[in-house]
Design an enzyme around this catalytic site. Structure first.
Site, mmCIF file in Angstrom:
data_model
loop_
_atom_site.group_PDB
_atom_site.id
_atom_site.type_symbol
_atom_site.label_atom_id
_atom_site.label_comp_id
_atom_site.label_asym_id
_atom_site.label_seq_id
_atom_site.Cartn_x
_atom_site.Cartn_y
_atom_site.Cartn_z
ATOM 1 N N LYS A 14 0.830 -62.307 20.040
ATOM 2 C CA LYS A 14 2.127 -62.304 20.726
ATOM 3 C C LYS A 14 3.211 -62.027 19.713
ATOM 4 C CE LYS A 14 3.774 -63.069 24.899
ATOM 5 N NZ LYS A 14 3.104 -62.969 26.218
ATOM 6 N N ASP A 58 7.083 -58.585 27.758
ATOM 7 C CA ASP A 58 7.174 -59.990 28.185
ATOM 8 C C ASP A 58 8.655 -60.179 28.545
ATOM 9 O OD1 ASP A 58 5.404 -62.635 28.116
ATOM 10 O OD2 ASP A 58 7.363 -63.227 27.378
ATOM 11 N N SER A 102 -3.263 -54.280 31.446
ATOM 12 C CA SER A 102 -3.022 -53.642 30.152
ATOM 13 C C SER A 102 -4.338 -53.154 29.547
ATOM 14 C CB SER A 102 -2.378 -54.637 29.175
ATOM 15 O OG SER A 102 -0.991 -54.720 29.381
HETATM 16 P P1 NDP Z 1 11.647 -60.806 32.691
HETATM 17 O O1 NDP Z 1 12.475 -60.689 31.477
HETATM 18 O O2 NDP Z 1 11.412 -59.613 33.524
HETATM 19 O O3 NDP Z 1 12.249 -61.939 33.646
HETATM 20 C C1 NDP Z 1 12.403 -63.240 33.194
HETATM 21 C C2 NDP Z 1 12.996 -64.079 34.312
HETATM 22 O O4 NDP Z 1 12.931 -65.445 33.941
HETATM 23 C C3 NDP Z 1 14.463 -63.769 34.550
HETATM 24 O O5 NDP Z 1 14.781 -64.008 35.888
HETATM 25 C C4 NDP Z 1 15.150 -64.778 33.642
HETATM 26 O O6 NDP Z 1 16.470 -65.107 34.006
HETATM 27 C C5 NDP Z 1 14.250 -65.973 33.791
HETATM 28 N N1 NDP Z 1 14.349 -66.780 32.558
HETATM 29 C C6 NDP Z 1 14.003 -66.381 31.316
HETATM 30 N N2 NDP Z 1 14.263 -67.339 30.422
HETATM 31 C C7 NDP Z 1 14.786 -68.351 31.135
HETATM 32 C C8 NDP Z 1 15.247 -69.616 30.781
HETATM 33 N N3 NDP Z 1 15.240 -70.051 29.500
HETATM 34 N N4 NDP Z 1 15.702 -70.428 31.784
HETATM 35 C C9 NDP Z 1 15.715 -69.985 33.091
HETATM 36 N N5 NDP Z 1 15.291 -68.785 33.461
HETATM 37 C C10 NDP Z 1 14.830 -67.982 32.507
HETATM 38 O O7 NDP Z 1 10.268 -61.450 32.200
HETATM 39 P P2 NDP Z 1 8.843 -61.453 32.927
HETATM 40 O O8 NDP Z 1 9.032 -61.517 34.397
HETATM 41 O O9 NDP Z 1 8.042 -60.379 32.337
HETATM 42 O O10 NDP Z 1 8.241 -62.825 32.402
HETATM 43 C C11 NDP Z 1 8.371 -64.050 33.112
HETATM 44 C C12 NDP Z 1 7.308 -65.024 32.662
HETATM 45 O O11 NDP Z 1 6.014 -64.484 32.921
HETATM 46 C C13 NDP Z 1 7.308 -65.375 31.170
HETATM 47 O O12 NDP Z 1 6.874 -66.712 31.026
HETATM 48 C C14 NDP Z 1 6.239 -64.447 30.616
HETATM 49 O O13 NDP Z 1 5.710 -64.947 29.405
HETATM 50 C C15 NDP Z 1 5.231 -64.486 31.737
HETATM 51 N N6 NDP Z 1 4.272 -63.390 31.803
HETATM 52 C C16 NDP Z 1 4.694 -62.091 31.853
HETATM 53 C C17 NDP Z 1 3.779 -61.071 31.955
HETATM 54 C C18 NDP Z 1 4.193 -59.654 32.110
HETATM 55 O O14 NDP Z 1 3.316 -58.816 32.309
HETATM 56 N N7 NDP Z 1 5.466 -59.323 32.064
HETATM 57 C C19 NDP Z 1 2.341 -61.347 31.952
HETATM 58 C C20 NDP Z 1 1.996 -62.755 31.979
HETATM 59 C C21 NDP Z 1 2.950 -63.715 31.889
HETATM 60 P P3 NDP Z 1 17.714 -64.533 33.154
HETATM 61 O O15 NDP Z 1 17.751 -63.066 33.484
HETATM 62 O O16 NDP Z 1 18.877 -65.307 33.661
HETATM 63 O O17 NDP Z 1 17.384 -64.790 31.725
HETATM 64 O O1 2IT Z 2 1.763 -63.126 28.761
HETATM 65 C C1 2IT Z 2 1.170 -62.058 28.973
HETATM 66 O O2 2IT Z 2 -0.021 -62.038 29.319
HETATM 67 C C2 2IT Z 2 1.917 -60.804 28.840
HETATM 68 N N1 2IT Z 2 3.110 -60.846 28.551
HETATM 69 C C3 2IT Z 2 1.221 -59.493 29.012
HETATM 70 C C4 2IT Z 2 0.519 -59.087 27.753
HETATM 71 C C5 2IT Z 2 -0.069 -57.693 27.762
HETATM 72 O O3 2IT Z 2 -0.548 -57.308 26.695
HETATM 73 O O4 2IT Z 2 -0.063 -57.016 28.782
#
Ligand code: NDP
Ligand code: 2IT
Length: 448
Positions: free
Chosen positions: A128, A168, A379
């Protein structure tokens, strides 16, 4: 050797050597405290110090990221990449750009990623990275220059057989584009497989954008099916409104459920008619605006910046924002309102005491390592397509994702039952399945 004493010793050591890494301690503790039955059955893994080795990243990179903002001011951020474990394949995991990012957060995410990636059954190790850069309010030009500066340092550590980042929080298709462009420029090589989450037009995979959210909903659906229930007609609350949240909502609607609330870090919206996803995408993905703009554009919806989105009554809750966003109080409110299932779209969104509340109430609970594994699994499908210089259809890719999520779900239950546990204990099932696969590979590969 006494297994619980061994586990305790590893955990004490980790806290002593890495004080101040609260999220990493939490993630490690969450895995370690479930490992007893597995290590009892496999004394050879205790002998080989597998747990101890798993807790120590193979390599940790921290670097300066200097860039110039639109006003001509020099900015300095800190970049990270933790290459945690490569027993099963190249390091694989996302990059997070958020002001809160520090080494402890990157380590917690990298540690989780090892088990999650193993659980998918695919050939990917765990890693990561990210930076404490805040993309909010930054122009495209600033984001591009930041990404270029970040990659100028990171590129030397990457490669399709070495380390393959993706997105992420704060890193989506735009950032992956800029990162890839800089990697290509520095190396003079079009190595499509060095990053995943690329747009479909130049090396990306269909369904990668949707995969984490879709996968989390498939996982919830599988859990519900074990109790003869389904998503159709169910009220769903989702936290966050980013990549994972939006596509989770899309799949819930496709399966007949109704998403009545979502959030961002400024508050949440309730929309009893069901979220208008076109509007939500326009507000969040195009305008990059705050969630209150959704309620302003839709009279039926209301915005609140008080309390928690999890106070909104629902049958299914999908925390899809960030770590430790759903606490004990939220869990109690959800249970009181009759929640049936909780599936973690985010990484470690539920605090340990919240998970305890769900466990005591026998609520179906899908931990992130299992429930959000669809993103990284897709991925890995993108890597397969890049290696073969091939591109699959949306349908074919989605079928693969659905099959992987079914497999992840059933594997959790089978492993839990095999080790004498409750098949509904997905926390144990996910940790143990991931651990066993990595431990076997590490043992076979010797002390490296
Ligand atoms: P994005 O940046 O697209 O969206 C993040 C969302 O979470 C936004 O709505 C943001 O609000 C909110 N957020 C982030 N930080 C905070 C905080 N400290 N407090 C409150 N709200 C918060 O990210 P993703 O959707 O990609 O990721 C969301 C989660 O999913 C994370 O935990 C990530 O690790 C996990 N994840 C993502 C994957 C992926 O493929 N993208 C895969 C597996 C897990 P704001 O805009 O106000 O910051
Ligand atoms: O938390 C996660 O699994 C991700 N942000 C996706 C990682 C990836 O390599 O697609």
């Amino acid at each position: 050797m006494d297994v619980s004493a061994h586990i305790e010793a590893v955990y004490d050591d980790l806290r002593r050597r890495d004080p101040g890494e609260a999220e990493f301690h939490q993630a490690a503790q969450e895995v370690l405290h479930t490992m007893g039955p597995v290590l009892e059955a496999h004394p050879e893994y205790v002998e080989a110090r597998i747990v101890e080795r798993l807790c120590e990243p193979e390599r940790q990179l921290m670097f300066r990221v200097p860039w110039v903002d639109d006003q001509g001011t020099v900015r300095v951020n800190r970049g990270f990449r933790v290459e945690f474990n490569s027993a099963l394949g190249p390091y694989k995991g996302g990059l997070r750009f958020h002001p809160s990012v520090n080494l402890g957060i990157v380590k917690f995410l990298g540690f989780e990623q090892i088990f999650k990636n193993a659980l998918t059954g695919m050939a990917i190790g765990g890693g990561k990275g990210g930076a404490d850069f805040d993309p909010k309010g930054r122009s495209d030009g600033e984001v591009m220059r930041f990404c270029q500066a970040f990659m100028t340092e990171l590129y030397r550590h990457l490669g399709e057989h070495t380390d393959v980042p993706a997105g992420d929080i704060g890193v989506g298709a735009r950032e992956i584009g800029y990162l890839f462009g800089q990697y290509k420029r520095i190396t003079n090589r079009y190595e499509a497989g060095v990053l995943t989450g690329k747009p479909v037009g130049w090396g990306g995979s269909h369904v990668r954008t949707e995969a984490t959210g879709y996968g989390a909903v498939y996982f919830a659906q599988e859990m519900l099916a074990t109790r003869g229930q389904h998503l159709d007609g169910r009220r769903v609350v989702i936290s966050g409104s980013g990549n994972v949240a939006v596509y989770a909502a899309e799949k819930v609607h496709a399966l007949g459920g109704l998403v009545v609330a979502c959030s961002d870090s400024s508050g949440y919206v309730v929309d009893e008619d069901g979220l208008d996803l076109e509007l939500l995408k326009e507000v969040k993905e195009v305008r990059r605006s705050r969630i209150s703009a959704y309620a302003e554009a839709r009279p039926a919806a209301r915005f609140s910046d008080r309390g928690s989105v999890f106070d909104v009554p629902c049958d299914i809750a999908l925390p899809c924002a960030t770590q430790n966003e759903l606490n004990q109080q939220d869990a109690v409110a959800l249970v009181k309102n009759g929640v049936l299932a909780v599936a973690e779209g985010a990484n470690m969104p539920c605090t340990p005491d919240a998970v305890e509340v769900f466990r005591d109430a026998r609520i179906l609970f899908g931990p992130g390592k299992a429930a959000n594994a669809g993103g990284v699994a897709t991925s890995a499908l993108e890597m397969q397509q890049n290696a073969a210089r091939d591109s699959w259809t949306f349908e074919r890719t989605e079928d693969r994702l659905a099959a992987i999520m079914r497999q992840v779900h059933s594997q959790c239950r089978v492993t839990a039952a095999t080790y004498g546990g409750d098949p509904d204990d997905y926390v144990f099932g996910a940790n143990a399945t991931g651990f066993l696969r990595v431990a076997e590979a590490m043992t076979a590969q010797g002390v490296v």
